[in-house]
Write an enzyme that holds these catalytic residues in place. Sequence first.
Site, mmCIF file in Angstrom:
data_model
loop_
_atom_site.group_PDB
_atom_site.id
_atom_site.type_symbol
_atom_site.label_atom_id
_atom_site.label_comp_id
_atom_site.label_asym_id
_atom_site.label_seq_id
_atom_site.Cartn_x
_atom_site.Cartn_y
_atom_site.Cartn_z
ATOM 1 C CB ILE A 32 -0.086 1.234 -4.619
ATOM 2 C CG1 ILE A 32 0.403 -0.150 -5.060
ATOM 3 C CG2 ILE A 32 -1.174 1.742 -5.545
ATOM 4 C CD1 ILE A 32 1.213 -0.158 -6.356
ATOM 5 C CD GLU A 33 -2.859 5.075 -1.109
ATOM 6 O OE1 GLU A 33 -2.815 6.248 -1.532
ATOM 7 O OE2 GLU A 33 -3.920 4.443 -1.016
ATOM 8 C CB SER A 34 3.496 7.658 -0.942
ATOM 9 O OG SER A 34 4.159 6.655 -0.171
ATOM 10 C CB ILE A 91 -0.971 -0.030 1.189
ATOM 11 C CG1 ILE A 91 -2.102 -1.016 0.866
ATOM 12 C CG2 ILE A 91 -1.515 1.355 1.512
ATOM 13 C CD1 ILE A 91 -3.110 -1.221 1.949
ATOM 14 C CE1 TYR A 132 -4.430 2.188 -3.440
ATOM 15 C CE2 TYR A 132 -5.627 0.424 -2.358
ATOM 16 C CZ TYR A 132 -4.690 1.441 -2.323
ATOM 17 O OH TYR A 132 -4.007 1.702 -1.158
#
Length: 358
Positions: free
Chosen positions: A215-217, A212, A344
């Site tokens: 993928i997020e940052s 996560i 996502y």
Amino acid sequence: MKKLIGLLVIAPLLISCSSNKKPVFHEEWVKDTNGFDILMGQFAHNIENIWGINEVLIAGPKDYVKYSDQYYTRSHINFDAGKITIETIAGTDPMASLRQAIITTLLIGEDPGNVDLYSDANDIQLGQEPLLYGQVLDNTGQAIRWQGRAASFADYLIQNKLQRRNAGLHIIWSVTIPMVPNHLDKRAHKYLPMVRKAAEKYGVDQALILAIMQIESSFNPYAVSHSDALGLMQVVQHTAGADVFRMKGKWGKPSRSYLLDPENNIDAGTAYLSLLQDSYLSGIANPLSRRYAVITAYNGGAGSVLRVFSSDKNRAFSAINDLSPAEVYQTLTTNHPSAESRRYLYKVNNAQKSYHRY
């Protein structure tokens, strides 16, 4: 990647106790949101006035962008692509502006809490071990920790790698610095002790947390978004942040500075995953099916996941429990109303596989 003014038109903040990214309306947060909208609009206007509308560039989840020199110079770290670009349109001594921005960017510290990415304030604090240490090598193949080596590399870049392009009435002088090929892995390892601590504390798979974060940052501790999601795990103060504070018996919501602290951010993001896993979606019996639902819910909310299967929560759980994990995955990646949430799940699930070796 240019993020134009259109991206700054932000819808009123919406909120739900079970959603990090796609909340439902809650009026008490409108004032906060309007203030953020105004701030972003003014910031973008300042950039547009100097650089022109086609050159507006702002920070994002995977893009550190910092302006200096009264907005005439900027540094852009693309953590996804592994590329650093320093640019200036300064009319007086542009090489001096470029040189200083290169040095500062190479030596920025790991604490984003006191850095305002929405202004040209010279508030960057240099750390003993820079954020980019080991992720960038100079022209002699050495990592850059101290001012002297950063200055020497800046001189080399200006002498040997200087680029020039025209944008309207401006000449844009720039240098581009590639990061090492395994820059993503280096950042992941940097946060591994914090991830392991949070994983053990909340009973969440550390590979899921790392996926996560990627993928997020792309493991950018300065990560911000147009919806004001913050930090490594892109936690929204009013949604996941407020849920986690309630879970911890605290009143209100975490502050921006709290969520921009890497350890706090990983703790909050993992705590929210545990809420999804052990509370909001605990009615899903199969652990793998529940993981697919948790991943999708981290992006779009638990309610939106359940509504894919039924408008009634209990019936939704029954429908999910009647399906195999593969069928749940297929349903969420094809029938979820949000294309972002569909992608996502696919991206996080694939990324998670690579972190089981840690």
